[in-house]
Scaffold this motif. Structure first.
Motif, PDB file in Angstrom:
ATOM      1  N   LEU A  35       0.846  -1.206   0.000  1.00 56.41           N
ATOM      2  CA  LEU A  35       0.000   0.000   0.000  1.00 56.41           C
ATOM      3  C   LEU A  35       0.880   1.255   0.000  1.00 56.41           C
ATOM      4  O   LEU A  35       0.620   2.189  -0.753  1.00 56.41           O
ATOM      5  N   TYR A  36       1.905   1.258   0.860  1.00 54.78           N
ATOM      6  CA  TYR A  36       2.788   2.427   0.964  1.00 54.78           C
ATOM      7  C   TYR A  36       4.236   1.967   1.103  1.00 54.78           C
ATOM      8  O   TYR A  36       4.497   0.937   1.739  1.00 54.78           O
ATOM      9  N   CYS A  37       5.130   2.755   0.551  1.00 58.43           N
ATOM     10  CA  CYS A  37       6.561   2.494   0.753  1.00 58.43           C
ATOM     11  C   CYS A  37       7.286   3.809   0.972  1.00 58.43           C
ATOM     12  O   CYS A  37       7.200   4.725   0.140  1.00 58.43           O
ATOM     13  N   GLY A  38       7.996   3.914   2.088  1.00 62.90           N
ATOM     14  CA  GLY A  38       8.767   5.113   2.408  1.00 62.90           C
ATOM     15  C   GLY A  38      10.009   5.216   1.524  1.00 62.90           C
ATOM     16  O   GLY A  38      10.471   4.227   0.942  1.00 62.90           O
ATOM     17  N   VAL A  39      10.530   6.434   1.448  1.00 60.74           N
ATOM     18  CA  VAL A  39      11.716   6.708   0.624  1.00 60.74           C
ATOM     19  C   VAL A  39      12.862   7.093   1.567  1.00 60.74           C
ATOM     20  O   VAL A  39      12.825   8.147   2.201  1.00 60.74           O
ATOM     21  N   CYS A  40      13.843   6.203   1.661  1.00 62.75           N
ATOM     22  CA  CYS A  40      14.964   6.372   2.589  1.00 62.75           C
ATOM     23  C   CYS A  40      16.161   6.959   1.833  1.00 62.75           C
ATOM     24  O   CYS A  40      16.333   6.689   0.643  1.00 62.75           O
ATOM     25  N   HIS A  41      17.002   7.706   2.542  1.00 59.54           N
ATOM     26  CA  HIS A  41      18.194   8.233   1.856  1.00 59.54           C
ATOM     27  C   HIS A  41      19.111   7.087   1.397  1.00 59.54           C
ATOM     28  O   HIS A  41      19.871   7.246   0.447  1.00 59.54           O
ATOM     29  N   VAL A 314       4.783  12.621   7.157  1.00 56.05           N
ATOM     30  CA  VAL A 314       5.070  12.216   5.780  1.00 56.05           C
ATOM     31  C   VAL A 314       4.483  13.164   4.746  1.00 56.05           C
ATOM     32  O   VAL A 314       3.548  13.916   5.024  1.00 56.05           O
ATOM     33  N   GLU A 315       5.074  13.106   3.566  1.00 55.62           N
ATOM     34  CA  GLU A 315       4.500  13.739   2.379  1.00 55.62           C
ATOM     35  C   GLU A 315       4.248  12.588   1.401  1.00 55.62           C
ATOM     36  O   GLU A 315       5.200  11.963   0.930  1.00 55.62           O
ATOM     37  N   VAL A 316       2.967  12.289   1.158  1.00 54.32           N
ATOM     38  CA  VAL A 316       2.632  11.160   0.285  1.00 54.32           C
ATOM     39  C   VAL A 316       2.782  11.598  -1.173  1.00 54.32           C
ATOM     40  O   VAL A 316       2.329  12.678  -1.558  1.00 54.32           O
ATOM     41  N   ILE A 317       3.443  10.762  -1.955  1.00 53.74           N
ATOM     42  CA  ILE A 317       3.713  11.106  -3.366  1.00 53.74           C
ATOM     43  C   ILE A 317       3.273   9.958  -4.283  1.00 53.74           C
ATOM     44  O   ILE A 317       3.145   8.807  -3.845  1.00 53.74           O
ATOM     45  N   ASN A 318       3.087  10.282  -5.552  1.00 51.38           N
ATOM     46  CA  ASN A 318       2.910   9.244  -6.564  1.00 51.38           C
ATOM     47  C   ASN A 318       4.294   8.757  -6.994  1.00 51.38           C
ATOM     48  O   ASN A 318       5.286   9.491  -6.894  1.00 51.38           O
ATOM     49  N   ALA A 319       4.328   7.536  -7.506  1.00 51.72           N
ATOM     50  CA  ALA A 319       5.626   6.937  -7.869  1.00 51.72           C
ATOM     51  C   ALA A 319       6.380   7.793  -8.888  1.00 51.72           C
ATOM     52  O   ALA A 319       7.614   7.870  -8.841  1.00 51.72           O
ATOM     53  N   ASP A 320       5.653   8.469  -9.786  1.00 54.86           N
ATOM     54  CA  ASP A 320       6.366   9.219 -10.830  1.00 54.86           C
ATOM     55  C   ASP A 320       6.995  10.522 -10.311  1.00 54.86           C
ATOM     56  O   ASP A 320       7.635  11.248 -11.055  1.00 54.86           O
ATOM     57  N   TYR A 321       6.832  10.793  -9.001  1.00 54.17           N
ATOM     58  CA  TYR A 321       7.466  11.971  -8.390  1.00 54.17           C
ATOM     59  C   TYR A 321       8.835  11.602  -7.799  1.00 54.17           C
ATOM     60  O   TYR A 321       9.556  12.460  -7.303  1.00 54.17           O
ATOM     61  N   ILE A 322       9.216  10.324  -7.881  1.00 52.48           N
ATOM     62  CA  ILE A 322      10.369   9.847  -7.110  1.00 52.48           C
ATOM     63  C   ILE A 322      11.672  10.586  -7.433  1.00 52.48           C
ATOM     64  O   ILE A 322      12.453  10.902  -6.530  1.00 52.48           O
ATOM     65  N   ASN A 323      11.909  10.895  -8.703  1.00 48.74           N
ATOM     66  CA  ASN A 323      13.189  11.561  -9.035  1.00 48.74           C
ATOM     67  C   ASN A 323      13.242  12.969  -8.450  1.00 48.74           C
ATOM     68  O   ASN A 323      14.302  13.420  -7.996  1.00 48.74           O
ATOM     69  N   THR A 324      12.101  13.650  -8.430  1.00 47.18           N
ATOM     70  CA  THR A 324      12.026  14.978  -7.807  1.00 47.18           C
ATOM     71  C   THR A 324      12.204  14.851  -6.293  1.00 47.18           C
ATOM     72  O   THR A 324      12.889  15.670  -5.657  1.00 47.18           O
ATOM     73  N   ALA A 325      11.591  13.826  -5.717  1.00 45.84           N
ATOM     74  CA  ALA A 325      11.731  13.614  -4.265  1.00 45.84           C
ATOM     75  C   ALA A 325      13.201  13.433  -3.898  1.00 45.84           C
ATOM     76  O   ALA A 325      13.679  13.990  -2.900  1.00 45.84           O
ATOM     77  N   TYR A 326      13.940  12.659  -4.692  1.00 42.72           N
ATOM     78  CA  TYR A 326      15.370  12.462  -4.425  1.00 42.72           C
ATOM     79  C   TYR A 326      16.105  13.808  -4.448  1.00 42.72           C
ATOM     80  O   TYR A 326      16.936  14.082  -3.580  1.00 42.72           O
ATOM     81  N   GLU A 327      15.816  14.630  -5.460  1.00 47.37           N
ATOM     82  CA  GLU A 327      16.501  15.928  -5.566  1.00 47.37           C
ATOM     83  C   GLU A 327      16.191  16.781  -4.337  1.00 47.37           C
ATOM     84  O   GLU A 327      17.066  17.453  -3.793  1.00 47.37           O
ATOM     85  N   ARG A 328      14.938  16.753  -3.911  1.00 50.33           N
ATOM     86  CA  ARG A 328      14.568  17.540  -2.727  1.00 50.33           C
ATOM     87  C   ARG A 328      15.269  17.015  -1.476  1.00 50.33           C
ATOM     88  O   ARG A 328      15.725  17.795  -0.624  1.00 50.33           O
ATOM     89  N   MET A 329      15.362  15.674  -1.328  1.00 53.49           N
ATOM     90  CA  MET A 329      16.049  15.115  -0.148  1.00 53.49           C
ATOM     91  C   MET A 329      17.514  15.533  -0.133  1.00 53.49           C
ATOM     92  O   MET A 329      18.079  15.825   0.924  1.00 53.49           O
ATOM     93  N   VAL A 339       6.633   9.285   1.129  1.00 51.07           N
ATOM     94  CA  VAL A 339       6.071   7.936   1.119  1.00 51.07           C
ATOM     95  C   VAL A 339       5.311   7.761  -0.194  1.00 51.07           C
ATOM     96  O   VAL A 339       4.446   8.578  -0.536  1.00 51.07           O
ATOM     97  N   ILE A 340       5.638   6.700  -0.916  1.00 49.94           N
ATOM     98  CA  ILE A 340       4.965   6.431  -2.195  1.00 49.94           C
ATOM     99  C   ILE A 340       3.634   5.723  -1.937  1.00 49.94           C
ATOM    100  O   ILE A 340       3.586   4.720  -1.214  1.00 49.94           O
ATOM    101  N   ASP A 341       2.577   6.288  -2.521  1.00 53.60           N
ATOM    102  CA  ASP A 341       1.286   5.607  -2.541  1.00 53.60           C
ATOM    103  C   ASP A 341       1.342   4.655  -3.734  1.00 53.60           C
ATOM    104  O   ASP A 341       1.312   5.087  -4.890  1.00 53.60           O
TER     105      ASP A 341
END
Ligand code: NAP
Ligand code: ZN
Length: 346
Positions: A35-41, A314-329, A339-341
């Motif tokens: 259902l959800y997966c967090g994004v770790c550094h 958390v900030e819930v995101i769609n999977a296609d936001y992942i590359n932007t999320a990495y840049e922000r982290m 967290v990916i929905d």
């Protein structure tokens, strides 16, 4: 079992949609609809191959919460419909002294990571940026349905990685604890240290995070780029939990430990830091490291969180936001875990 996912195909290109087959559900396995997966550094370090030996394509993700859809014939802990979690590893040797003691993360043979690792049969493991996963029930955690699941997912890594060392060193009432770095791990460390009764100080490079640090439970805030504030904090902490993901100077923080103080390192910058002997011997200080936590302690942490109403912000995101999320982290712009929905993968 066809599974949709997001993967890194090489260290230098953005993550993109990917699909692959999971194994069939074995007698001791559970099948989990994620259902959800967090994004770790650690996901960023690994997809960019900063720790070396990356296996590509790589489907990252080790903060997984989902619903069990099927159980193998010998499974006893779970039934279809239960909520479950998977953290950073999905197998270990099971027989070495560390596995016997329930600290499988320190398995003598090496734990099998949830991704960027190899199963005992040699097949690559793929993580939680995906629609489903199949794992032996021994490495599967029970998750209470009392807490919002998107806020629970990060407990499976950020939660246990901070809970475990704070418990190991016995943090509690009367201790002064500093947490360095207000990101995914840091914000959970503040919550746990405050909940265990310590006086907590946030050490951060980001002045904008002061108000949030206090809302999370920190009693004090030190801006580490301000020389005067750092000088005033000299020799003031019993413990420092260091979550910094990038290259930095250990000595700066060792100065802030009292006599006999301990710095717990959990952040894993890509290259080593120097440790000046004088900073240690002059005050009998020590540095220890800590890696996630075993299955037994992870379950204890999840139960503690359910009892004390502790979850991740958390900030819930769609999977296609992942590359932007990495840049922000990478810019420290995370409040405080993406967290990916995984519905967005379907
Ligand atoms: P994160 O959410 O990106 O947070 C890291 C924080 O560190 C940033 O928000 C920033 O906080 C601070 N920071 C970043 N660069 C810095 C620099 N150059 N100097 C000083 N501070 C800096 O990362 P995370 O997911 O919490 O992970 C942190 C680290 O722990 C990573 O290296 C990760 O691989 C590692 N990790 C280890 C384990 C383990 O078992 N030991 C488990 C999971 C993760 P401020 O803005 O407050 O300064
Ligand atoms: Zn992690």
């Amino acid at each position: 079992m066809n599974t949709k996912a997001y993967a890194a195909h090489s260290p230098s290109i953005p993550l993109a949609p990917f699909s692959f087959d999971r194994r069939e559900v074995g007698a001791h396995d559970v099948q989990i609809e994620i259902l959800y997966c967090g994004v770790c550094h650690s996901d960023i370090h690994q997809v960019r191959n900063e720790w070396g030996s990356g296996i590509f394509p790589m489907v990252p993700g080790h903060e997984i919460v989902g619903r069990i859809t099927k159980v193998g014939e010998h499974v006893t802990k779970f039934k279809a419909g239960d909520i479950a979690g998977i953290g950073c590893f999905v197998d270990s040797c099971g027989v070495c002294p560390n596995c016997q003691e329930g600290i499988e993360q320190y398995c003598d043979v090496g734990m099998v990571g949830t991704y960027n690792s190899k199963e005992k049969d040699g097949s690559p493991t793929y993580g939680g940026y995906s629609t489903q996963i199949i794992v032996n029930e021994k490495y599967t955690l029970k998750v209470s349905d009392k807490l919002p699941l998107q806020n629970v997912a990060p407990l499976l890594c950020a939660g246990i990685t901070t809970y475990s060392p704070l418990r190991y060193v016995g943090v509690g009432k009367g201790h002064k604890v500093a947490v360095v770095g207000l990101g995914g791990l840091g914000h959970m460390a503040v919550k746990f240290a405050a909940s265990f009764g310590a006086e907590v100080t946030m050490l951060s490079t980001s002045p904008s995070k002061e108000a949030d640090a206090k809302k999370l439970g920190a009693h004090n805030f030190v801006l580490t780029t301000d020389a005067e504030q750092m000088k005033n904090a000299t020799k003031s902490f019993d413990f420092i939990l260091n979550t910094i993901s990038a290259q930095h100077d250990y000595a700066t923080y060792l100065n802030l430990l009292k006599t006999n103080g301990t710095m717990i390192v959990v952040g894993v910058p890509p290259s080593p830091s120097e440790v000046p002997a004088m900073k240690l011997i002059g005050q009998r200080r020590s540095i220890i490291g800590s890696l996630i936590g075993g299955i037994k302690e992870t379950q204890e942490m999840l139960d503690y969180c359910a009892e004390h109403n502790i979850t991740s912000d958390v900030e819930v995101i769609n999977a296609d936001y992942i590359n932007t999320a990495y840049e922000r982290m990478l810019k420290g712009d995370v409040h405080y875990r993406f967290v990916i929905d995984t519905a967005s993968l379907k």
